[in-house]
Structures are given as structure tokens and as C-alpha cells.
Write a protein that holds these residues in place. Structure first.
Motif, mmCIF file in Angstrom:
data_model
loop_
_atom_site.group_PDB
_atom_site.id
_atom_site.type_symbol
_atom_site.label_atom_id
_atom_site.label_comp_id
_atom_site.label_asym_id
_atom_site.label_seq_id
_atom_site.Cartn_x
_atom_site.Cartn_y
_atom_site.Cartn_z
ATOM 1 N N HIS A 1 -1.903 4.472 3.521
ATOM 2 C CA HIS A 1 -2.389 3.095 3.634
ATOM 3 C C HIS A 1 -3.914 3.056 3.736
ATOM 4 O O HIS A 1 -4.566 2.238 3.065
ATOM 5 C CB HIS A 1 -1.757 2.435 4.858
ATOM 6 C CG HIS A 1 -2.279 1.056 5.130
ATOM 7 N ND1 HIS A 1 -1.854 -0.060 4.428
ATOM 8 C CD2 HIS A 1 -3.216 0.596 6.021
ATOM 9 C CE1 HIS A 1 -2.496 -1.130 4.879
ATOM 10 N NE2 HIS A 1 -3.322 -0.759 5.851
ATOM 11 N N THR B 1 -6.290 1.225 0.928
ATOM 12 C CA THR B 1 -6.820 -0.106 1.267
ATOM 13 C C THR B 1 -8.257 -0.090 1.765
ATOM 14 O O THR B 1 -8.971 -1.070 1.597
ATOM 15 C CB THR B 1 -5.949 -0.768 2.344
ATOM 16 O OG1 THR B 1 -5.935 0.046 3.517
ATOM 17 C CG2 THR B 1 -4.524 -0.969 1.827
ATOM 18 N N ASP C 1 -0.300 -5.106 -0.063
ATOM 19 C CA ASP C 1 -1.272 -4.254 0.662
ATOM 20 C C ASP C 1 -0.813 -3.898 2.081
ATOM 21 O O ASP C 1 -1.627 -3.607 2.961
ATOM 22 C CB ASP C 1 -2.643 -4.941 0.742
ATOM 23 C CG ASP C 1 -3.277 -5.111 -0.624
ATOM 24 O OD1 ASP C 1 -3.021 -4.248 -1.495
ATOM 25 O OD2 ASP C 1 -4.002 -6.087 -0.832
ATOM 26 N N SER D 1 0.830 -1.208 0.000
ATOM 27 C CA SER D 1 0.000 0.000 0.000
ATOM 28 C C SER D 1 0.860 1.252 0.000
ATOM 29 O O SER D 1 0.497 2.275 -0.607
ATOM 30 C CB SER D 1 -0.933 0.013 1.211
ATOM 31 O OG SER D 1 -0.166 -0.008 2.415
#
Length: 639
Positions: free
Chosen positions: A197, A201, A273, A110
Motif C-alpha cells: 500500500h 500510494t 486506493d 492499492s
């Protein structure tokens, strides 16, 4: 209304106030002690005197708290001492960082965070480094802020292809890291990592309200440290600072060797991620700091501190993990004052001297448990100030109790020690609550037996002897009577020249009929022994040139009033009432009526309680002075 009436009303009100104060003096003084201690503790806290101790208390709370599970959303690609030795140089050239970024980017994280200043090109590969950051599109570099502005800035070539956040670490005394600076002129390294992040996400955002100047996650405001905040006092609260809610000691995040990464030994799924940080964990680079977990030389690397800060923000947004916060100053003041009052009340309510320390330890344990439980819920509330307040108030109240007990004991001893036996004095002290009220002896209605003695013709004796001889002789005479009174449980009420007034049944009041009868019997027993003793002593005194000593004794039983008489400067305990007067009249009646060999006359009330233990006979009925009705009078002939 006239001035005289106003003055009279004022005097009346002051008198009422004095009575109320006398009644509630003890709890009032205890309350004042608690408030004074609380004000002192809060005053010391407000000037920072307790700050080092409170911060150490915060460290203990963090250290005692159970470690949280590792946050697998964050991965640290560490540059260890071994990794540096494998490359055989430091700093690494730009091409190595370019390769590392390319490897990480291929795994689709991410965000990639570089916890290494790249402001100056090193070795070959600068163009590749810029290209790798551009291809990744999610790289965050670090800068450094100083008091004068930016100390280490991001160069233009990297600024064009990546973001940057400052990596300043805030330290307290001893270089301990407890606080995080989230934003100043721009976002910090950790905040930028967390923000990126969340946006990539979960599409969650960290909002900043320009009006309140507060950050919020999912509508929940991130508590901001102020100049005075919890145990902190008068600190530099510039920027947006928060307490770091560490997940635990070091290694609470996945660590991957940078050498393994460069050699392609890392499974890409471990990075997908996730927030991936590249940072040093080499001891020689000295990028480490003490934390609340540090004991001795234990430290935490800077990259792990940034990971904890980023994890704190992400966890708050996704998991509802709380951010450590504190109460308002007002509530902390109330909290400290409350425990101070509890400490004072504990000393007041716990009677046993040996139990007071145990109770105080229990109170301290309750306080510690409450503070620890609150910290598990992410509330940092005062422990040491509340503890010191409770202990100080407890000790001061105990000292006040001791001083008051000493004063009460002095009062009781002064009133009774010369009049009753030592055993009875100790009993009076044990039951002092029945006697004392605001420094005076409580008045009470009691059933007593009163004994009066008086020497016949004392005045004529005094004319033939010197004052010193008379005094010595009189002390022997009075001492002989007093010793027998005390021996039989009576109280020497007073000496009236050569006369003695003794009372049985006080100061410990006797309610049972059997006890009242025993008092009457003890009084008659004492009278007989005194008479016999004086007859023997009279023979000795006659040898020294004194006339024969004859003493009349009168005894009566009944209800009387017992209490302290006089001013606060001079108090005496005595018994008053018609019962006393009758006993005195019976003693005087010996001058007119034959009291037998012992010269003891007793009333009908006393006679009724002898239960046949003594030989007596009715003398007759007499109208005693001051009484309208005739009183049956008995003389005592012996046992």
C-alpha cells in the motif's frame, strides 16, 4: 606508625562511625528497606513472577485508552455466517473468490489481501481464480509457518501470479493476542499488505537494515520485542515481533458484505486506493481470538487483527502514529526503585496514623496517572511492580516505625513511669522528639526546683524491728511522700535509702518565669502537705511500736543538667548540678538549724519565687558544705 597508634586511630574512627550511624540511623534503615524491597520486586520480575499481572495491566491500559478514529484506508470484505448460508456451502469454490477479486480489482484498490487458505483447489473455477489474480496484479495470499518450516504454502499456480505472507497469530497465556510477528523467513501477511500500500500510494518504503536487523519507517526504527521486554519475561522472541497498537475494539474498519460485493451493490469509490481484505467473520469458522479488549467471551476476528497490524504500520508511516515501546531494563529498574523509595519516604514523612493510608492511596493514584499518561504517548512502563514496591516499602517502614516507637515508648516509660504522673508520661510521649536521640535521653540544661527529704534516726529504728516490718513501714513512708510529689506535678528522681529526691520542672522543661515560679511554689506546697501527712501517719506508726518520725526537708531552685545516666542495659533519668547539691545541704542543715514545725528549709532562689503565698522567715546565712559563700536560708512556717 606504631600498632598502638593505629589501633587507637581505628577505635577513634569506629567511634565516629557509630556516632554518625546513631545520628542518621533512622533514614539509613529506611533507605535500606527501600533498596531491599526494590531488589526483591525486580528479582521477582526477572523470573517472570509478575508477568501475568503486568500483561493484564497492559490490557487495562489498552482498554482504558480512548478509541481512535476508524482507519478508512482499510476495508474488510467479510464472509459472515449469513454470506456462507446464502451460498449454502463452505468452503466456497474458487470461482466465487475469482469473482470477488475481479469486482474488487475493478475498483482499483492499492492491494487485495485474501485471508483464506487457497492452497487446495475447491470446486470449479481454478483457472478463473488464477486469471483474476494475474489481472489484478496486487493480490496477497496467506501461508502458515510451523516450527519445522512452512505448514501451509502457496501452490505454484497462485505463487506465479500473486504474493504471499504468513498469517500466523501470536498468542500469550489465555490465547490473548498482544503481539504481531512481522517477519521470520519472509514478511507476514499484514506487513506485506502495508508495504504494498505504501509503495503504491505514497512511494514510502519500509526499510530493513541487515546490519542491525531492524525495520524502520521514515528512519524511525520499529521497536522489536526481545526475550525480556516490558512485562514480558523469557518469551520466545524469534522473528521480528512488535506490540500491536490496536485502534480500538472490533469494527474499527469499514466492513462490506461479500454478498453485496458479488451482487454489484458496492460503490467502487469505497475501495479505490485502499487495502481491501477478504476474510471470514463467521462464528462457526472459529477464526477469532481474545484481545486486550476482551471481557468474557468477547473476541476479535483474525482478519480484523491483520487489519490492525497493517493499519499500525501504515499509520506510523503516514500519520506519525507511534508504535508501543518500552524503556530499557536499566530505566525500568530505576523507575521501580524510585517509586519504592517514594513509598518508604511517604511513611517517613506522613506523621498521622490515619493519614498514612490516604497518602499511600494518593501516591498509587499518582503512579497510575503517570503510567496511563505515558501509555497515551505509546510508552508501556511498569505499574504493578512499582505499585507493589511502594506499598511494600511503605508497610515495612510503618512496621519499623511502630517497632521503634514501641522501643522508644518502653525506654521512656521505663525511665519516667515510676517517677511522674500518668498525665505527664503521656505528655512526654507526645513530645518524645525533644527527649530521644539514638536510644538515649538528650541532656539538657533546665531550671528546676529540687526537694530533698530525709528521715531522722532511721538507723536506730531499724535496730528494734524485723527487716520485713521495717520494709513495710519504709514503703508506707516513701509512698506517702511520692504520691504528694506526683500529685503536684513533680518527679520522684530517686530513693536513697529512706531519703527522697524530687524535682519540679522536668522532664518537660519550663522556660517561662511564671512556670518556674509555679514549680517552686508546688515544691513548697508538696513539702508542707508531706510534713502534715507524716505527722498524722507518725501517730499511727507509734501505735504499732515505731518511734516518732521526724523528716527534714530542703528545697532549692536553679539551673541543673537533666538527662539519662548509665549504660544501654541500665539507664536512669536524673538531674545533676550545684542546684541539687544545695537542696541536699539544706535538708542536712535541719540537724543544726530549727526548720520550724515542718522542718522545711529553703534557699533564697526558691524564696524569691513564692510570691507571698507562704509564711516564711529568714533563719540566717550559712556556709553550706562545698560552697565558699554564705547562703541565705529560710524556714517555711505554713501557707
Amino acid at each position: 606508625m606504631s600498632s598502638s597508634v593505629l589501633l587507637q586511630n581505628l577505635k577513634g574512627n569506629l567511634a565516629k562511625l557509630a556516632r554518625v550511624y546513631g545520628k542518621y540511623q533512622y533514614p539509613v534503615i529506611v533507605g535500606l528497606i527501600a533498596l531491599a524491597v526494590s531488589a526483591s520486586i525486580n528479582g521477582l520480575r526477572s523470573v517472570g513472577f509478575l508477568e501475568p499481572l503486568e500483561l493484564k495491566g497492559l490490557d487495562y491500559l489498552i482498554g482504558l485508552r480512548p478509541a481512535e478514529p476508524p482507519d478508512d484506508r482499510i476495508v474488510i470484505v467479510e464472509i459472515s455466517e449469513q454470506d456462507i448460508q446464502r451460498q449454502a456451502r463452505w468452503p466456497w469454490p474458487d470461482i466465487i473468490f475469482a469473482k470477488a477479486i475481479s469486482k474488487i480489482s475493478a475498483a482499483k484498490p492499492s492491494v487485495i489481501g485474501i485471508d483464506k487458505y487457497l492452497d487446495i483447489p475447491v470446486g470449479e473455477g481454478r483457472a478463473l481464480l488464477v486469471q483474476s489474480m494475474q489481472n489484478a496484479g496486487n493480490v496477497v495470499n496467506i501461508t502458515f509457518l510451523t516450527n519445522r518450516g512452512r505448514g501451509v504454502d502457496l501452490p505454484a499456480d497462485l505463487a506465479a501470479v500473486s504474493d504471499a505472507g504468513f498469517a500466523n497469530v501470536l498468542t500469550d497465556a489465555g490465547s490473548v493476542v498482544r503481539r504481531a510477528l512481522l517477519a521470520l523467513d519472509y514478511d507476514s501477511f499484514a506487513l506485506l499488505l502495508a508495504r504494498t500500500h505504501l509503495e503504491r500510494t505514497s512511494r514510502k518504503t519500509i526499510d530493513f537494515n541487515p546490519n542491525t536487523k531492524e525495520f524502520a519507517i521514515n528512519g524511525r526504527v520499529i521497536p522489536r520485542i526481545k526475550t525480556r521486554y516490558g512485562g514480558y519475561n523469557n518469551i520466545d522472541a524469534n522473528g521480528y515481533q512488535v506490540l500491536i497498537n490496536y485502534r480500538g475494539r472490533e469494527k474499527r474498519f469499514t466492513h462490506i458484505s461479500s454478498t453485496d460485493l458479488l451482487q454489484g451493490k458496492v460503490d467502487p469509490s469505497r475501495l479505490r486506493d485502499r487495502i481491501v481484505l477478504i476474510g471470514t467473520t463467521a462464528v462457526s469458522l472459529k477464526d477469532s481470538y481474545p484481545t486486550p479488549y476482551s471481557t468474557g467471551e468477547e473476541v476479535m476476528y483474525g482478519v480484523e487483527i491483520h487489519a490492525n497490524i497493517a493499519s499500525q504500520i501504515v499509520s506510523a508511516a503516514l500519520d506519525g502514529r507511534p508504535v508501543i515501546q518500552v524503556w530499557s531494563e536499566q530505566w525500568e529498574y530505576i523507575w521501580i526503585t524510585g517509586w519504592t523509595i517514594l513509598g518508604a519516604l511517604l511513611a517517613l514523612l506522613v506523621r498521622g496514623v490515619s493519614q498514612k493510608p490516604i497518602a499511600l492511596v494518593a501516591l498509587a493514584a499518582l503512579l497510575a496517572g503517570s503510567v496511563y499518561w505515558a501509555f497515551l504517548l505509546a510508552w508501556w512502563i511498569p505499574f504493578f511492580p512499582a505499585l507493589f514496591g511502594a506499598i511494600a516499602a511503605n508497610i515495612l517502614v510503618i512496621l519499623y516505625q511502630l517497632s521503634k516507637e514501641q522501643a522508644d515508648r518502653s525506654l521512656l516509660m521505663g525511665l519516667f513511669s515510676r517517677h511522674v504522673s500518668k498525665e505527664l508520661v503521656n505528655l512526654i510521649w507526645e513530645r518524645r522528639s525533644e527527649f530521644l536521640d539514638a536510644g538515649r535521653i538528650l541532656g539538657q540544661e533546665v531550671y528546676v526546683t529540687v526537694l530533698f527529704t530525709d528521715m531522722r534516726n532511721f538507723s536506730s529504728f531499724a535496730e528494734v524491728k524485723s527487716p520485713n516490718e521495717i520494709l513495710i513501714w519504709l514503703n508506707e513512708y516513701l509512698g506517702a511522700i511520692a504520691s504528694e510529689v506526683l500529685k503536684n506535678g513533680g518527679m520522684v528522681d530517686k530513693y536513697i535509702g529512706d531519703a527522697v529526691m524530687a524535682v519540679f520542672g522536668v522532664p518537660i522543661a519550663h522556660g517561662a518565669e511564671s512556670e518556674r515560679s509555679r514549680d517552686a511554689q508546688n515544691a513548697v506546697e508538696t513539702a508542707i502537705v508531706v510534713a502534715e501527712k507524716l505527722i498524722e501517719m507518725s501517730k499511727i506508726w507509734q501505735e504499732r511500736g515505731f518511734p516518732e518520725t521526724v523528716t527534714g526537708i530542703g528545697i532549692n531552685s536553679g539551673i541543673a543538667i537533666a538527662g539519662s545516666l548509665g549504660s544501654s542495659d541500665r539507664l536512669e533519668y536524673s538531674v545533676l548540678g550545684d542546684t541539687v547539691n544545695i537542696a541536699a545541704r539544706l535538708e542536712s542543715l535541719n540537724k543544726e538549724v530549727d526548720g520550724g514545725a515542718y522542718h522545711i528549709l529553703i534557699s533564697q532562689d526558691t524564696h524569691a519565687r513564692l510570691e507571698g503565698r507562704f509564711k516564711t522567715e529568714l533563719v540566717g546565712k550559712y556556709a553550706l558544705k562545698g560552697r565558699a559563700t554564705e547562703t541565705p536560708v529560710y524556714r517555711v512556717l505554713g501557707k
